[in-house]
Design an enzyme around this catalytic site. Structure first.
Site, mmCIF file in Angstrom:
data_model
loop_
_atom_site.group_PDB
_atom_site.id
_atom_site.type_symbol
_atom_site.label_atom_id
_atom_site.label_comp_id
_atom_site.label_asym_id
_atom_site.label_seq_id
_atom_site.Cartn_x
_atom_site.Cartn_y
_atom_site.Cartn_z
ATOM 1 N N GLU A 111 0.811 -1.222 0.000
ATOM 2 C CA GLU A 111 0.000 0.000 0.000
ATOM 3 C C GLU A 111 0.842 1.269 0.000
ATOM 4 O OE1 GLU A 111 -3.119 0.257 -0.405
ATOM 5 O OE2 GLU A 111 -4.215 -1.393 0.515
ATOM 6 N N GLU A 158 -4.171 -10.511 -0.338
ATOM 7 C CA GLU A 158 -5.054 -10.452 0.822
ATOM 8 C C GLU A 158 -6.460 -10.804 0.350
ATOM 9 O OE1 GLU A 158 -4.778 -6.681 2.974
ATOM 10 O OE2 GLU A 158 -2.613 -6.659 2.679
HETATM 11 C C1 IPT Z 1 -5.342 -3.761 3.561
HETATM 12 C C2 IPT Z 1 -3.967 -3.669 4.127
HETATM 13 O O1 IPT Z 1 -2.999 -4.035 3.220
HETATM 14 C C3 IPT Z 1 -3.782 -4.445 5.358
HETATM 15 O O2 IPT Z 1 -2.612 -4.007 5.985
HETATM 16 C C4 IPT Z 1 -4.954 -4.330 6.267
HETATM 17 O O3 IPT Z 1 -5.114 -3.001 6.633
HETATM 18 C C5 IPT Z 1 -6.152 -4.792 5.545
HETATM 19 O O4 IPT Z 1 -6.376 -4.037 4.407
HETATM 20 C C6 IPT Z 1 -7.412 -4.650 6.351
HETATM 21 O O5 IPT Z 1 -7.357 -5.216 7.603
HETATM 22 S S1 IPT Z 1 -5.709 -2.174 2.911
HETATM 23 C C7 IPT Z 1 -7.441 -2.033 2.802
HETATM 24 C C8 IPT Z 1 -7.806 -0.601 2.863
HETATM 25 C C9 IPT Z 1 -7.943 -2.637 1.533
#
Ligand code: IPT
Length: 961
Positions: free
Chosen positions: A417, A493
């Site tokens: 990010e 993710e």
């Molecule tokens: C995404 C992040 O990469 C991760 O660190 C964590 O924050 C996760 O989301 C949520 O728990 S960023 C999100 C705004 C898509």
């Protein structure tokens, strides 16, 4: 910010990575060179600001007797030494004015006096290593400054040379909470300053290598391994006794080997012998590539069944001890996880040794995130500002150099990010140049300019399917499109495991299995970051009074903070099981499919069992023929009969992560017609005074309310549609408007009113006609309860017809009632033993289960709907005396039982807010809404939405005991 401006800034605000440190090199656990751990109690003083020029504490004669002390490794904010942790996800907790940081910059001065052990060699060099200091450090030894550094989750070494003295030495370290580095470390986690990883003094003998790089490839076509160890600063030999290899550094040898994979983590013990040092190596032979748009290792496609792992311990934060690291990996292996993304920074270096040993594919991610710049339109983003490039390159090098000798690491990730910018390209070029034998990952740049794979977070199933077909929406630039479309695809993710959930994992897995391009993903995330708190149990954002904060978004893991697996992990284990055992074409037969990427099934034993009415009637072992990865066979137990057949694949031998008998995969088949409850009709209701008696049921004649079933008092039985919204129901603020937690409240589903329209006593039924509707809205549910009975059985059929323009799904549809608190032993036939919801039910195994009411609860850190059991045929709630109530469903149903109401569950913010009342509240649901992943991902799939629609369902109650 002009060049002069940054030059005049104090070191900790200057974007430059540091001064005085040595070039980075690989980390290794063992050699014959001397080392001295400086972990332990350190003297400590906290100052509120960084501005102090007073460096007198670094002088050896300084008297620190008035100071407090902290444990190193550790974070002072978790040791009662002043200050408090603070949690933000994206937003920087300070003004975005890079590279400047606030004057309020809590500063920890650390002092450690140590004795240099007798016989510490004079010749050669000694280096002082810090494996991790958050967010920066300035270091003095015996009053002489060694230098300073930033890069919290990266190693930094100084040559100490003549400054080291025989006898007592004083090491002084000044740590600021905020530095220019903080702009590069905006990961979604607690802000936790401190010297949180090891501090070590290492002797570097003359003739020892400065660094070395092990290259160990595997050629799957001929089974050969190719080994070459580059050694810098010394020449030597590499000995691999098991292979009979003795080869000069720099030379290449090719010989037959067994390859390393996460499934077969074959390591060869070896030694790098140089004139000055013998270093223990563990070599794993494997070759990573992208072939025809697919990531391969040793020539085979990989399916990543991964998790994102932050380093976290509820007491010690990111200071994670070796036992906990191993525990994490053992838990991963036991739950069929085969890959870790080290979100979002390189882990403690020893963690990767364990990954090599136990077998996990690793995406090693650089300590880099600038997400908070998204809040200001990405203006000033360091990855797009050349003045920060040295810091970015420094971070890239510190990760790659430290971790380059681990076979488990197959992919480097630039960070998380950060948006886009030339700095990322510079990192990628450097990494490729230094290590062309691994792949590159970065998710934040949709053009995929710098990477080897297309990576996304939280896309919908539909989009994953399009990507799987290489038929996704093209980006504007045709050339970029062609490049990206040819790439393999990973979900860095997905499956946001916040609170109850994530839902929809099975559907993702089917896509990964169907489309070669979809190579799996990494669930977000491994563990809830709930900090142990004396009053709240586990604390989350805001609990330390910090502002801004992001609440319980920090609790979104597959493990609870104390590392108990949550139902999400149990579900994930089942969804990603490496063997599929499905009911076969004929009754009692099963189709077994090998879902491993590399191995056969020889390490497993297959056991079958047949149960009738919850009792085991027969069992045995099942012969499964040898199956190559991807192959299937139909097998049938050497027996027949109706009932519930279960086949379990268990470990045939002990492994480093679980013992023989450990359950890896399972499948079930119900043969014959499962017994249904006998009908309960025929009895005639009898009015006497103010009550009506119908079989074992006693009702209030005026309201039609059920009062008792036999001797069992039953309170408040009525239609129920409310559940305490889950984090996934509530959704994240940036999510589309279909956030049900919010909509449900808007529609008043938390305040349904029940109007009784008629109580009709017929010849064979008591019928209660009602309308159930939310205050303030013009929609409703016409609800008719029809009671019948036969013998000691009381039947209830509920029919529900929605009225008005319902535009929201229902949280649940069923009945609730309350029983006396003593009826807290629960036995049921259905899915179990754990929680299940429509889109999180893969792991629910059919069978007869028993648990106490308290054990039915799932302790989500922020309380919310939990603990439902699915596919239930009957449930019994009894007291110590065996008396109680049985409910059997006309069709399989869901049940919950708790010592508080859904309203009380909804009102609670922490587990400590939940106080057991003097009832057991039971819910028997005909249907419930799915869970989805909308706390940071797609919502509930259409198939799992509980639309308001006409429904009819029935139960048969009988008193027990
Ligand atoms: C995404 C992040 O990469 C991760 O660190 C964590 O924050 C996760 O989301 C949520 O728990 S960023 C999100 C705004 C898509």
């Amino acid at each position: 910010m002009s060049r002069n401006d940054t030059d005049s800034l104090p070191w900790y605000e200057n974007p430059a990575p540091g001064t005085g440190t040595l070039a980075p090199r690989s980390w290794y656990a063992a050699s014959d060179a001397r080392r001295l751990s400086l972990n332990g109690r350190w003297d400590f003083r906290l100052s509120p600001a960084a501005g102090t020029e007073d460096e007198s504490f670094a002088r050896p004669e300084f008297d620190a007797s008035a100071w407090t002390s902290v444990a190193v490794p550790g974070h002072w904010v978790l040791q009662g030494a002043g200050g408090a942790p603070a949690y933000t996800n994206v937003v920087y907790p300070f003004p975005v004015d890079p590279p400047r940081v606030p004057s309020e910059n809590p500063t920890g001065d650390h002092l450690r006096t140590f004795e240099l052990p007798a016989g510490w060699p004079d010749e050669g060099e000694t280096v002082l290593r810090f494996d991790g200091v958050d967010s920066c450090a300035r270091v003095w030894l015996n009053g002489v400054e060694l230098g300073d550094f930033k890069g919290s989750r990266l190693p930094h070494e100084f040559a100490v040379g003549r400054r080291l003295r025989p006898g007592a030495n004083v090491l002084a370290v000044r740590v600021h909470t905020w530095s220019s580095g903080s702009y590069l470390e905006d990961q979604d986690q607690w802000w936790l300053p401190g010297v949180f990883r090891d501090v070590t003094l290492l002797h570097r003998p003359p003739g020892a290598p400065r660094d070395f790089f092990v290259h160990a490839g595997y050629d799957h076509r001929d089974g050969s391994g190719t080994l070459r160890v580059e050694c810098e600063g010394a020449e030597g030999r590499v000995l691999v006794p098991e292979l009979g290899a003795d080869v000069a550094t720099g030379d290449t040898v090719t010989l037959p080997v067994e390859p390393w994979t996460a499934e077969t983590p074959r390591l060869y013990a070896a030694e790098l012998v140089t004139p000055g040092e013998r270093i223990a190596l563990r070599i794993g032979f494997r070759t990573v590539a992208v072939q025809d748009g697919v990531i391969t290792v040793n020539g085979r496609r990989l399916l990543l069944r991964g998790v994102n792992r932050h380093e976290f311990h509820p007491e010690t934060g990111r200071a994670v001890d070796a036992r906990t690291m191993r525990r994490d990996l053992v838990l991963m292996k036991r739950h069929n996880v085969n890959a870790v993304r080290t979100s979002h920074y390189p882990p403690h270096p020893a963690f990767l040794d364990l990954c090599d040993e136990l077998g996990l594919w690793v995406i090693d991610e650089c300590d880099l995130e600038t997400h908070g710049f998204a809040e200001v339109g990405w203006r000033g983003n360091p990855v797009d500002d050349a003045r920060w490039t040295p810091a970015l390159l420094d971070r890239a090098a510190r990760m790659v150099e430290r971790d380059k000798n681990h076979p488990s690491v197959i992919i480097w990730s630039l960070g998380n990010e950060c948006g886009t910018g030339a700095g990322l390209g510079a990192m990628a070029r450097w990494m490729r140049g230094r290590d062309p034998e691994r792949l590159l990952h970065y998710e934040g740049d949709p053009s995929c300019a710098d990477v080897d794979m297309y990576s996304r977070m939280y896309p919908t199933h539909a989009e994953v399917e399009r990507i799987g077909k290489r038929a996704e929406e093209p980006p504007a630039d045709a050339e970029l499109d062609a490049g990206r479309r040819a790439m393999p695809f990973v979900l860095c993710e997905y499956g946001h495991a916040m609170g109850n959930g994530p839902g929809g994992l099975s559907e993702y897995q089917r896509l990964f299995e169907r489309y070669e391009r979809c190579q799996g993903g990494f669930v977000w995330e491994w563990i809830d970051h709930g900090l142990a708190h004396p009053e709240l149990g586990f604390a989350y954002g805001g609990d330390f009074g910090e502002e801004p904060h992001d609440g319980n978004f920090v609790c979104d893991g597959l493990l609870f903070p104390d590392r108990t697996p949550s139902p999400g992990l149990i579900e994930y284990k089942k969804v990603i099981e490496p063997v599929r055992i499905a009911p076969g074409a004929t009754a009692g037969a099963f189709t077994v499919t090998n879902g491993y990427d590399f191995t056969g099934l020889g390490h497993l034993e297959f056991r079958w069992s047949r149960e009738v009415d919850g009792a085991l009637v027969a069992s045995g072992t099942l012969a499964v023929p040898p199956l190559a990865p991807g192959a299937s066979a139909d097998v049938a137990p050497d027996a027949a009969g109706d009932g519930l057949w279960t086949v379990r694949a268990v470990l045939a031998d002990d492994t480093g992560w679980a013992g023989r008998g450990h359950l890896v995969a399972w499948g079930q088949a119900e043969v014959g017609t499962p017994p249904r409850p006998a009908p309960a009709t025929g009895a005639r209701p009898a009015l006497s005074g103010s009550t009506v008696t119908l079989g074992p049921g006693v009702f209030d004649a005026a309201t039609g309310a059920l009062l008792r079933v036999g001797d069992v008092p039953v309170e408040g039985l009525r239609l129920d549609v409310w559940r305490a919204p889950t984090d996934n129901d509530n959704g994240a603020p940036w999510q589309p408007d279909e956030r049900y937690g919010r909509l449900w409240r808007e529609w008043g589903l938390h305040r349904m009113r029940h109007r009784a329209d008629a109580v009709e006593t017929g010849s064979d039924a008591l019928t209660v006609r009602t309308r159930v509707a939310p205050a303030g809205r013009d929609v409703g549910l016409r609800t008719v309860y029809r009671w019948t009975a036969a013998g000691d059985r009381l039947g209830l059929t509920v029919s529900v017809v929605p009225e008005g323009d319902w535009r929201v799904p229902l949280p649940r549809l069923g009945i609730r009632f309350a029983l006396p608190p003593a009826y807290d032993a629960v036995r049921w036939f259905g899915g179990g033993p754990g929680e299940a919801y429509p889109d999180t039910r893969a792991a629910a195994m059919l069978g007869q289960w028993a648990l106490g009411v308290d054990a039915l609860q799932t302790p989500y850190v922020r309380p919310q709907e939990n603990g439902a059991r699915g596919d239930v045929r009957w449930v019994e709630l009894t007291g110590d005396d065996g008396r109680g109530l049985r409910a059997a469903g006309g069709a399989p149903f869901w049940f919950t039982a708790r010592r508080w109401t859904s309203e009380e569950l909804d009102a609670a913010e922490h587990l400590t807010d939940l106080v057991a009342g003097d009832r057991v509240h039971v819910g028997l649901d005909h249907a419930v809404q799915g869970i989805g992943s909308q706390s940071c991902g797609p919502g509930v799939l259409p198939a799992y939405r509980l639309e308001a629609a006409p429904a009819e369902f029935s139960f048969v109650f009988s008193p027990l005991g």
